[in-house]
Design an enzyme around this catalytic site. Structure first.
Site, PDB file in Angstrom:
ATOM      1  CD  GLU A  33      -3.143  -0.409   2.029  1.00  0.00           C
ATOM      2  OE1 GLU A  33      -3.143   0.595   2.966  1.00  0.00           O
ATOM      3  OE2 GLU A  33      -3.792  -1.579   2.713  1.00  0.00           O
ATOM      4  CG  ASP A  86      -7.151   0.815   0.847  1.00  0.00           C
ATOM      5  OD1 ASP A  86      -6.459   0.064   1.284  1.00  0.00           O
ATOM      6  OD2 ASP A  86      -7.038   1.927   1.079  1.00  0.00           O
ATOM      7  CG  HIS A 120     -17.565  -0.431   2.524  1.00  0.00           C
ATOM      8  ND1 HIS A 120     -18.580  -1.282   3.533  1.00  0.00           N
ATOM      9  CD2 HIS A 120     -16.468  -0.510   2.877  1.00  0.00           C
ATOM     10  CE1 HIS A 120     -17.455  -1.711   4.195  1.00  0.00           C
ATOM     11  NE2 HIS A 120     -16.246  -1.344   4.066  1.00  0.00           N
TER      12      HIS A 120
END
Ligand code: ITT
Length: 187
Positions: free
Chosen positions: A37, A66, A169
């Site tokens: 990341e 992410d 989400h």
């Protein structure tokens, strides 16, 4: 049968994404490679770079996700720093920051990138709701015990994976990217 791997070290994420993959007949495995990341204020940018690095490393179809929790009264904090904030101040630290603050609105956001050779597909997903007054439930992971999606009274921590995936989400973002993938493949 289409097989893709998810670059993650988070077993909960893997299970959630695998369940969504199942809706599309796509088999999701864990990648034998770490998720690298970069630091950025944008989860879309983080996920794009992580996906490129993962594909470079693995040279096979790879999905990267992410996510972060964005709390309105805190100007979107912890957002892209959610993992660090979870590890450092944790659920109780976040609840402390919100003590005496009546506006408990928050959203989880997810960004995904799927790399298949020369094709790059991206999508995002969001679920909004509010932060509970105290942690509730032992299911899920991370901030799940303090997040209540709109239209519910229970936290994600009190929901089975299938229920969380109706709202989450991550499920929204993964469904969107798999829809894009399947529409590409139908040409
Ligand atoms: P990988 O990077 O290996 O995929 P991670 O757990 O570090 O796993 P993220 O960087 O995407 O994943 O997530 C950031 C943090 O945001 C995560 O550690 C949780 O604390 C929080 N978070 C993200 N999605 C969540 C969800 O669905 N439920 C609860 N907390 C979540």
């Amino acid at each position: 049968m289409l097989r893709i791997c998810l670059a993650t070290s988070n077993e909960h994420k893997l299970r959630e994404v695998r369940a969504v993959g199942g809706e599309f007949g796509v088999v999701v495995e864990q990648c034998p490679a770490p998720k690298i990341e970069i630091q950025s204020e944008s989860i879309e940018e983080i996920v794009l770079k992580s996906a490129m690095l993962a594909y470079f490393y693995l040279n096979k179809p790879v999905l990267v996700e992410d996510a972060g929790l964005y709390i309105n009264a805190l100007g979107g904090f912890p957002g892209p720093y959610s993992s660090y904030v979870y590890k450092t101040i944790g659920l109780n630290g976040v609840l402390k920051l919100l003590r005496e603050i009546p506006d408990r609105r928050a959203c989880f956001k997810s960004a995904v990138a799927l790399v298949l050779g020369d094709v790059l597909l991206t999508a995002t997903g969001e679920v909004c709701g509010y932060i509970a007054n105290e942690p509730r439930g032992t299911k899920g992971f991370g901030f799940d015990p303090i997040f209540i999606p709109n239209g519910e009274t229970r936290t994600f921590g009190e929901m089975e994976l299938e229920e969380k995936n109706k709202y989450s989400h991550r499920a929204i973002a993964v469904r969107r990217v798999l829809q894009k993938l399947l529409s590409l493949r139908s040409y």
